[in-house]
Design a protein around this motif. Structure first.
Motif, mmCIF file in Angstrom:
data_model
loop_
_atom_site.group_PDB
_atom_site.id
_atom_site.type_symbol
_atom_site.label_atom_id
_atom_site.label_comp_id
_atom_site.label_asym_id
_atom_site.label_seq_id
_atom_site.Cartn_x
_atom_site.Cartn_y
_atom_site.Cartn_z
ATOM 1 N N SER A 140 17.755 -47.978 -45.239
ATOM 2 C CA SER A 140 19.155 -48.035 -45.647
ATOM 3 C C SER A 140 19.573 -49.439 -46.035
ATOM 4 C CB SER A 140 20.060 -47.532 -44.515
ATOM 5 O OG SER A 140 19.946 -48.395 -43.388
ATOM 6 N N GLY A 141 18.611 -50.335 -46.245
ATOM 7 C CA GLY A 141 18.931 -51.670 -46.691
ATOM 8 C C GLY A 141 19.283 -52.607 -45.543
ATOM 9 N N TYR A 167 28.413 -48.075 -45.899
ATOM 10 C CA TYR A 167 27.964 -47.613 -47.212
ATOM 11 C C TYR A 167 28.903 -48.105 -48.312
ATOM 12 C CZ TYR A 167 24.888 -44.133 -44.956
ATOM 13 O OH TYR A 167 23.916 -43.501 -44.226
ATOM 14 N N ALA A 168 28.338 -48.515 -49.414
ATOM 15 C CA ALA A 168 29.109 -48.719 -50.635
ATOM 16 C C ALA A 168 29.241 -47.386 -51.358
ATOM 17 C CB ALA A 168 28.420 -49.742 -51.534
ATOM 18 N N ARG A 221 34.873 -40.320 -47.395
ATOM 19 C CA ARG A 221 34.724 -41.669 -47.937
ATOM 20 C C ARG A 221 34.981 -42.721 -46.858
ATOM 21 N NH1 ARG A 221 32.628 -41.945 -52.784
ATOM 22 N NH2 ARG A 221 34.270 -40.660 -53.711
ATOM 23 N N ALA A 222 36.023 -42.503 -46.053
ATOM 24 C CA ALA A 222 36.368 -43.465 -45.006
ATOM 25 C C ALA A 222 35.254 -43.577 -43.976
ATOM 26 C CB ALA A 222 37.676 -43.049 -44.339
ATOM 27 N N VAL A 223 34.662 -42.437 -43.620
ATOM 28 C CA VAL A 223 33.557 -42.436 -42.668
ATOM 29 C C VAL A 223 32.374 -43.229 -43.212
ATOM 30 C CG1 VAL A 223 31.737 -40.939 -41.758
ATOM 31 C CG2 VAL A 223 34.131 -40.338 -41.401
ATOM 32 N N GLY A 276 22.420 -39.716 -48.651
ATOM 33 C CA GLY A 276 22.522 -39.926 -50.090
ATOM 34 C C GLY A 276 23.456 -38.967 -50.785
ATOM 35 N N LEU A 277 23.780 -37.837 -50.126
ATOM 36 C CA LEU A 277 24.620 -36.821 -50.760
ATOM 37 C C LEU A 277 25.410 -36.076 -49.682
ATOM 38 C CD1 LEU A 277 23.580 -34.359 -53.580
ATOM 39 C CD2 LEU A 277 24.714 -33.473 -51.543
ATOM 40 N N VAL A 278 26.685 -35.882 -49.938
ATOM 41 C CA VAL A 278 27.531 -35.050 -49.084
ATOM 42 C C VAL A 278 28.065 -33.912 -49.937
ATOM 43 C CG1 VAL A 278 29.592 -34.926 -47.642
ATOM 44 C CG2 VAL A 278 28.180 -36.989 -47.614
#
Length: 390
Positions: free
Chosen positions: A10-11, A225-226, A217-219, A159-161
């Protein structure tokens, strides 16, 4: 993948995993504790997480087509039949009779159990997605889904929600029940009354769908995460019933109810297929655009594979169905002879495999493009394809 390797993938984002503060589904908590999910390239370089309601949880995944035979394997359609009895947990695990997360649920079909986590729950509303700190609520003994996502995204790269929500805010189940009663009991149409009910609720429901996206998005932002690290895919709802001209049973008589399991008047079929479902798809598409989510339009996904469609058929002892010829949605059941009532009019096992293909195809495309997903009558999931939306 170990916890250390997941962090590296995850960087190097520093995250904390607060599992003790949450009540997680058994399958999710076990997955996180083991750190077992592998990154999946098709879901943006990480795992996929499916959230929302029964149309993505895998409700009705028990059924490979429909049969009016009430014993044994129901002509091969009942995946819970073990040769001597029925075991719904073989399909839904510990969530049988509750959230009904099936082994064939959309995200699992798309990316496999190692590449996806399914936290969606049958019956969920937008309030069940919001974080507890933003008014979210515990549902069926589980923490709000956004809080569950926070724990997952802190432990593993997401990577995807994929999100399906809003239908229960509008009272879809109540509308279906009202239409069935109008056909079987009152001999009147439901569409005018139910359209008024939808119109009175839809603005509020869409506002809350937008909030659900913002909660996701807030989570993700809070977990480091960007926006470019992942994508949110908001999907609409497919119609499980056909237009009246595409219903293989006559409007009058008992065959629609007793055989086909689609007890609706023609006018109500046409209203649901050509007015209600498109209206909801249009509004959900607008919400996705306004909140930075990718949109997956499913309004035509079941075309030619619906309950009672002229393009498919029930399974029989002489002619078992398969994904090419069988129905892709669960027909109406009272729960007295087959399965549970809550499975009615949801994508079944074949439908879930098709939806999984939809999601995997979208995940392979650029995140900024919206798509409609459709199936091909007379073909299995290999006939599922995308059309770009302008």
């Amino acid at each position: 993948m170990s916890e250390n390797s997941a962090t590296a993938a995850s960087g190097g984002r520093a995250r904390r995993f607060a599992a003790a503060a949450l009540t997680l589904p058994l399958a999710v908590s076990g997955l996180l504790a083991a750190g077992a999910a592998q990154a999946h390239a098709d879901s943006g370089g990480g795992i996929a997480v499916s959230m929302g309601d029964s149309y993505i949880s895998g409700e009705a995944g028990r059924w490979a087509g429909n049969s009016d035979t009430i014993t044994g394997s129901r002509d091969g359609t009942d995946r819970a039949w073990n040769g001597s009895s029925y075991n719904a947990s073989s399909v839904y695990g510990a969530t049988a009779g509750g959230c009904d997360r099936s082994d064939s649920a959309e995200a699992i079909s798309a990316f496999g159990s190692a590449g996806a986590v399914n936290i969606a729950c049958s019956g969920a509303t937008t309030a069940d997605v919001f974080r507890a700190s933003s008014g979210g609520q515990t549902y069926k003994g589980e923490a709000p889904q956004a809080d569950q996502l926070a724990a997952i995204a802190a432990q593993q790269r997401v990577g995807l929600v994929a999100l399906s929500i809003g239908g229960n805010d509008l009272g879809f189940a109540d509308a279906i029940s009202a239409c069935i009663k109008d056909y079987e009991v009152w001999y009147s149409y439901c569409n005018a009354t139910e359209q008024s009910a939808v119109d009175s609720k839809i603005d509020s429901a869409m506002t809350n769908v937008g909030k659900a996206i913002d909660e996701v998005r807030a989570v993700m932002t809070a977990d480091g995460y960007a926006d470019s690290d992942y994508r949110i895919v908001l999907q609409s709802y497919p119609s499980p019933i056909p237009r009246s001209s595409e219903d293989r049973y006559p409007e009058s008589g008992w065959s629609r109810t007793m055989t086909g399991g689609c007890p609706f008047w023609n006018a109500d079929l046409d209203w649901a297929r050509d007015q209600l479902i498109p209206q909801l798809a249009q509004r959900l598409g607008q919400v996705a655009a306004g909140h930075g989510a990718q949109f997956l339009d499913l309004q035509d996904f079941l075309q030619g594979h619906e309950v009672c469609s002229t393009s498919d058929s029930l399974a029989t002892d002489d002619q078992p169905t398969d994904a090419a010829s069988g129905e892709w949605a669960r027909f109406l059941t009272t729960g007295a002879t087959q399965g549970t009532v809550q499975e009615s009019f949801h994508p079944n096992y074949y439908g879930e495999l098709g939806l999984g293909r939809c999601l995997s195809l979208v995940a392979a495309e650029p995140a900024g493009q919206n798509f409609a997903c459709r199936s091909t009558p007379g073909q299995d999931a290999s006939g599922v394809y995308l059309n770009p939306l302008s």
